[in-house]
Each structure stands twice: as structure tokens, then as C-alpha cells.
Design an enzyme around this catalytic site. Structure first.
Site, PDB file in Angstrom:
ATOM      1  N   LYS A  56      -2.808 -12.141 -18.998  1.00 42.66           N
ATOM      2  CA  LYS A  56      -2.594 -12.948 -20.198  1.00 42.66           C
ATOM      3  C   LYS A  56      -2.709 -12.140 -21.487  1.00 42.66           C
ATOM      4  O   LYS A  56      -2.102 -12.487 -22.507  1.00 42.66           O
ATOM      5  CB  LYS A  56      -3.601 -14.098 -20.241  1.00 42.66           C
ATOM      6  CG  LYS A  56      -3.468 -15.110 -19.118  1.00 42.66           C
ATOM      7  CD  LYS A  56      -2.274 -16.013 -19.302  1.00 42.66           C
ATOM      8  CE  LYS A  56      -2.294 -17.167 -18.315  1.00 42.66           C
ATOM      9  NZ  LYS A  56      -1.163 -18.095 -18.516  1.00 42.66           N
ATOM     10  N   SER A 298      -4.659 -11.147 -10.062  1.00 42.87           N
ATOM     11  CA  SER A 298      -5.031 -11.373 -11.440  1.00 42.87           C
ATOM     12  C   SER A 298      -6.283 -12.221 -11.518  1.00 42.87           C
ATOM     13  O   SER A 298      -6.454 -13.137 -10.734  1.00 42.87           O
ATOM     14  CB  SER A 298      -3.884 -12.050 -12.207  1.00 42.87           C
ATOM     15  OG  SER A 298      -4.204 -12.179 -13.573  1.00 42.87           O
TER      16      SER A 298
END
Length: 303
Positions: A56, A298
Site C-alpha cells: 500500500k 503482503s
């Protein structure tokens, strides 16, 4: 009405230059045990080693670096289940921009605390992401710039820098890239980059079985993979992925949990539910074909 097609590869290349030195280029490495268990050569993209523990930060850095002076002075706002909020908070701090992050009331405290530690004002509101996003939209009407987690061409371009890295890092033998999908910003960016740079690769999107709108399944409940539990994908990401993703699969919570344990015990990596979804799909034998694959990791290792 103008059709939105998302960023170009040139936009993604510009994003890569813009965030260089701020976002990390994360490694790709093989796993002998995962390859044996899944019946194919497997490579892992360790994006959990990224700053804030998630991809992100790429999109957040690109968006905030693209603001005008007037927008910087007014600050930014976003809604997040955790990872995007941390990224916006850190990117805003680096740019000396004020940030407000709306998060669900039951957001993991580790993510809430991390977001605050990066300097953002955190507002806990709503039972889930959609309610938090509605509150953030209301706040944005006061003048702050909304940094949407996925429905934004500039954010998608930032996430697409991961696709450029994969195009350079993956061995020529890799045929499949397996990507966890929530709102679709990451998968959109990766697919746009890879379909241009490595057009022979097959893109497989993975969603949690209880929240899989891209796979045509209406949300039916909560999931351990809260980071990809987005009930309403954006129009832009839906359009991109309808054209770029070759296949969709879903994984159950117990399969995700098993993947998290596997990654901890055998690969020595802490990965959250959303980030382990791609490995869960491989371990559960849900990826068709026998070609070698790359699974994206992630979330988990927060700095």
C-alpha cells in the site's frame, strides 16, 4: 461519459521514479517446500518486507507526491482496514502533510497504533471498511484530498510499480502470477504492467470465500483475511480486472490459516491473512495448470 481505463505503463514508470528511495524494491525468492507441496516450482514476492508491511505504501507515496501545493495544505483523508491507513500516514509524514484515517471500530489495534505512530489522526468509525469509507467521504467534503485505497488511477499506478519489479525479477520459466484481491488496486496495477512487459503470464486473482465479489460471490460474513474483505469493488478496478485477470479462485478461512502457519514455520515469514491468500490457493491445489507460479505475499512485518 468518458470511459476510465486506468493508468498507462508510462504512468507506472513515472510512479516508480517518483517513489524511488521511499518504497523498497522487495525480493523474489523460491521455496523448495512450497514447490513440493503444491506440485510446481513456486516463487514468492516478499512484499510483506515493504515499509509498513504492505504494498500500500507504493500507491500512497505516488498519490501524495502528486498533490498540488493547495492540496498539500488542505491535508489528506482515507479509509482503511489497516494497511492502507498506515501507508497514507507514513507517506503523509514524509511529505509533511496532515492525514486523517478512518478505520473500522474492530480494526486490529496493532494497525491502529502503527497508523497513529506514523503521525496520522485516527478516527474509529463503522463496523467495516464500507462504513469507514462513507465517513471519510463526508470528511473530504471539508477540503481534504481523498486517498482512495484502490479506485484511483494515481494509486493504481503506484501499486503497478510492483508489476514492473516482477517483470524484471521473475525467471522466464514462471507462467502464472497469483495475486490476493480485495478492492482490486494492487491486481489492477500489477496486471497493467505485466500484461505489457510479460504478456505471456497468466494472472489469477484470489479472494476470500466469504467476500468474493470479483468471483461472483456475494459477501456472506467475516473473514480472517480482513485486508481483502471489500464488499464493493470500484468501477475502475472492475473494468481493468475484467480485461486483465485470466481466472478467479476463492479460499476458505481454514486454508488461509494453514498458509499463514506454513509461512511462519517453513519460510520464517509473518504474513497476515490477506497476504497469505495466494499461498493458500496454491497449497489447496486451486491454481489450474502445471506451470511454475509466483505468489504475492503482503502484510505482517510492520516497521
Amino acid at each position: 461519459m468518458t470511459t476510465r481505463t486506468g493508468p498507462t505503463v508510462a504512468d507506472i514508470e513515472a510512479a516508480r521514479a517518483r517513489i524511488a528511495g521511499l518504497a523498497r524494491e522487495t525480493p523474489v525468492f523460491s521455496s523448495e517446500t512450497l514447490s513440493r507441496l503444491s506440485g510446481r516450482p513456486v516463487f514468492l514476492k516478499g512484499e510483506n518486507l515493504q515499509r509498513t508491511g504492505s504494498f500500500k505504501i507504493r500507491g500512497a507515496l505516488n498519490k501524495i507526491a502528486s498533490l498540488t501545493d493547495e492540496q498539500r495544505a488542505a491535508g489528506v483523508v482515507t479509509a482503511s482496514a489497516g494497511n492502507h491507513g498506515q501507508a497514507v500516514a507514513l507517506a503523509a509524514r514524509e511529505a509533511r502533510v496532515e492525514a486523517t484515517v478512518f478505520m473500522p471500530q474492530d480494526a486490529p489495534m496493532a494497525k491502529v497504533d502503527a497508523t497513529r505512530s506514523y503521525g496520522a489522526e485516527v478516527v474509529l468509525m463503522g463496523e467495516g471498511y464500507d462504513e469507514s469509507h462513507a465517513a471519510a467521504d463526508d470528511f473530504a467534503e471539508q477540503g481534504a484530498t481523498m486517498v482512495h485505497a484502490f479506485e484511483d488511477e494515481v494509486v493504481i499506478a503506484g501499486q503497478g510499480t510492483l508489476g514492473l519489479e516482477l517483470a524484471e525479477q521473475l525467471p522466464d520459466t514462471v507462467q502464472i502470477v497469483v495475486i490476493p484481491v480485495g478492492g482490486g488496486g494492487l491486481a489492477s496495477g500489477i496486471a497493467l504492467a505485466l500484461k505489457e512487459r510479460r504478456p505471456g503470464l497468466r494472472m489469477v486473482g484470489v479472494q476470500a470465500a466469504t467476500c468474493a465479489p470479483y468471483a461472483g460471490i456475494e459477501p456472506t460474513g467475516s473473514t480472517i483475511a480482513d485486508g481483502i474483505a471489500v464488499k464493493k469493488p470500484g468501477e475502475l478496478t472492475r473494468a481493468i480486472l475484467a480485461d486483465k485477470i485470466d481466472d478467479w479462485v476463492t479460499v476458505e478461512d481454514d486454508e488461509i490459516a494453514q498458509a499463514m502457519v506454513f509461512l511462519l514455520e517453513r519460510v520464517k515469514l509473518v504474513v497476515e491473512g490477506a497476504g497469505a491468500a495466494s499461498v493458500a490457493a496454491l497449497l489447496a491445489g486451486k491454481i489450474e495448470g502445471d506451470g511454475s507460479a509466483c505468489a504475492l505475499l503482503s502484510g505482517g512485518n510492520i516497521d
